[in-house]
Enzyme design. Structure first.
Site, PDB file in Angstrom:
ATOM      1  N   HIS A  43       0.857  -1.187   0.000  1.00 52.86           N
ATOM      2  CA  HIS A  43       0.000   0.000   0.000  1.00 52.86           C
ATOM      3  C   HIS A  43       0.892   1.235   0.000  1.00 52.86           C
ATOM      4  O   HIS A  43       1.141   1.843   1.048  1.00 52.86           O
ATOM      5  CB  HIS A  43      -0.908  -0.011   1.229  1.00 52.86           C
ATOM      6  CG  HIS A  43      -1.979   1.035   1.201  1.00 52.86           C
ATOM      7  ND1 HIS A  43      -3.233   0.819   1.733  1.00 52.86           N
ATOM      8  CD2 HIS A  43      -2.000   2.303   0.727  1.00 52.86           C
ATOM      9  CE1 HIS A  43      -3.964   1.906   1.588  1.00 52.86           C
ATOM     10  NE2 HIS A  43      -3.235   2.823   0.977  1.00 52.86           N
ATOM     11  N   GLU A  70      -2.561  -1.609  -3.209  1.00 54.17           N
ATOM     12  CA  GLU A  70      -3.668  -0.853  -2.642  1.00 54.17           C
ATOM     13  C   GLU A  70      -3.328   0.631  -2.642  1.00 54.17           C
ATOM     14  O   GLU A  70      -2.163   1.002  -2.522  1.00 54.17           O
ATOM     15  CB  GLU A  70      -3.926  -1.268  -1.190  1.00 54.17           C
ATOM     16  CG  GLU A  70      -4.292  -2.718  -0.992  1.00 54.17           C
ATOM     17  CD  GLU A  70      -4.545  -3.033   0.470  1.00 54.17           C
ATOM     18  OE1 GLU A  70      -5.208  -4.051   0.738  1.00 54.17           O
ATOM     19  OE2 GLU A  70      -4.075  -2.273   1.345  1.00 54.17           O
ATOM     20  N   HIS A 190      -8.213  -5.664   7.297  1.00 55.74           N
ATOM     21  CA  HIS A 190      -8.015  -4.616   8.298  1.00 55.74           C
ATOM     22  C   HIS A 190      -8.319  -5.163   9.689  1.00 55.74           C
ATOM     23  O   HIS A 190      -9.451  -5.487  10.008  1.00 55.74           O
ATOM     24  CB  HIS A 190      -8.855  -3.366   8.056  1.00 55.74           C
ATOM     25  CG  HIS A 190      -8.251  -2.148   8.715  1.00 55.74           C
ATOM     26  ND1 HIS A 190      -7.374  -1.310   8.062  1.00 55.74           N
ATOM     27  CD2 HIS A 190      -8.364  -1.656   9.961  1.00 55.74           C
ATOM     28  CE1 HIS A 190      -6.993  -0.341   8.879  1.00 55.74           C
ATOM     29  NE2 HIS A 190      -7.568  -0.528  10.048  1.00 55.74           N
TER      30      HIS A 190
END
Length: 237
Positions: A43, A70, A190
């Site tokens: 990410h 991401e 998450h």
């Protein structure tokens, strides 16, 4: 079996803390694959405080499973994804100064923008996923964007589960069932950990992939990286 994609952002954070190349992000990612993980997630953020844009280029050359990138689709991110062409891109609406992702997309309000971005990625052969909260309207909106998958934002589940409320998974089950009806692939991530991932995966129909980084790396400090990944694979099998 639900696939495990390991987010290696925290490896990059540790590397950047001292400069140099220890730990080696590329080598660690290859080790993660050799230990059985079915994907690598990164990410990158605009300030490159952990994953650097060059890391994406370097990993693309060597990752043998699936590379998932991401991020918020600002111009710099879009250009990187189109250059690297990962197996999957996951669109996350994180602010520039966000410590970590903290909300899913409003797929209704941002439908036109997401449609435009997703069509460009799909035209380049990149599977697309949208980070969403477990809200049925947002799942329906994701379908309208043309996305291939959604990634359910699981912080609320993880918090509820930790506080002894297993029914916190219910909105995710409902979102998953709707995704199946809409022919949307389903990912999640998450705050998933060894403490809660088995319950979550067993509860969610059609769960294709989980992306786990922070908890997995923290657990590996005690268990070792190989044993930790083996434990996740066992929980997801």
């Amino acid at each position: 079996m639900t696939k495990l994609s390991v987010n290696v952002n925290k490896i990059a954070t540790l590397r950047n803390a001292r400069g140099g190349n220890v730990p080696d992000l590329v080598k660690t990612s290859l080790d993660v694959e050799s230990f059985g993980a079915q994907g690598i997630t990164i990410h990158p953020r605009p300030d490159e405080r952990h994953i650097r844009y060059q890391d994406a280029r370097d990993l693309k050359k060597v990752v043998k499973t699936e590379l998932n990138i991401e991020g918020n689709p600002v111009e710099k991110f879009i250009n990187l994804v189109l250059e690297v062409k990962p197996a999957q891109v996951t669109l996350v609406p994180d602010a520039v100064d966000a410590i970590t992702s903290n909300a899913g997309w409003d797929t209704v309000a941002h439908r036109s923008f997401l449609q435009e971005v997703i069509s460009e990625f799909k035209a380049n052969g990149i599977r697309t996923s949208i980070f969403v909260d477990p809200i049925l309207e947002m799942v329906e909106g994701a379908k309208e964007t043309g996305a291939d998958r959604i990634e359910l934002y699981t912080e609320a589940f993880a918090l509820g589960f930790k506080e002894g409320h297993p029914n916190a998974v219910k909105p995710y089950v409902e979102a998953a069932l709707l995704a199946q009806d809409l022919n949307l692939g389903l990912n999640a991530g998450h705050d998933l950990s060894l403490e809660n991932v088995k319950f979550f995966a067993d509860s969610i129909p059609g769960l294709l992939e989980v992306s786990i980084g922070h908890a997995l790396i923290a657990e590996a400090l005690y268990m070792g990286l190989e044993k930790t990944i083996e434990s996740y694979l066992k929980a997801l099998s």
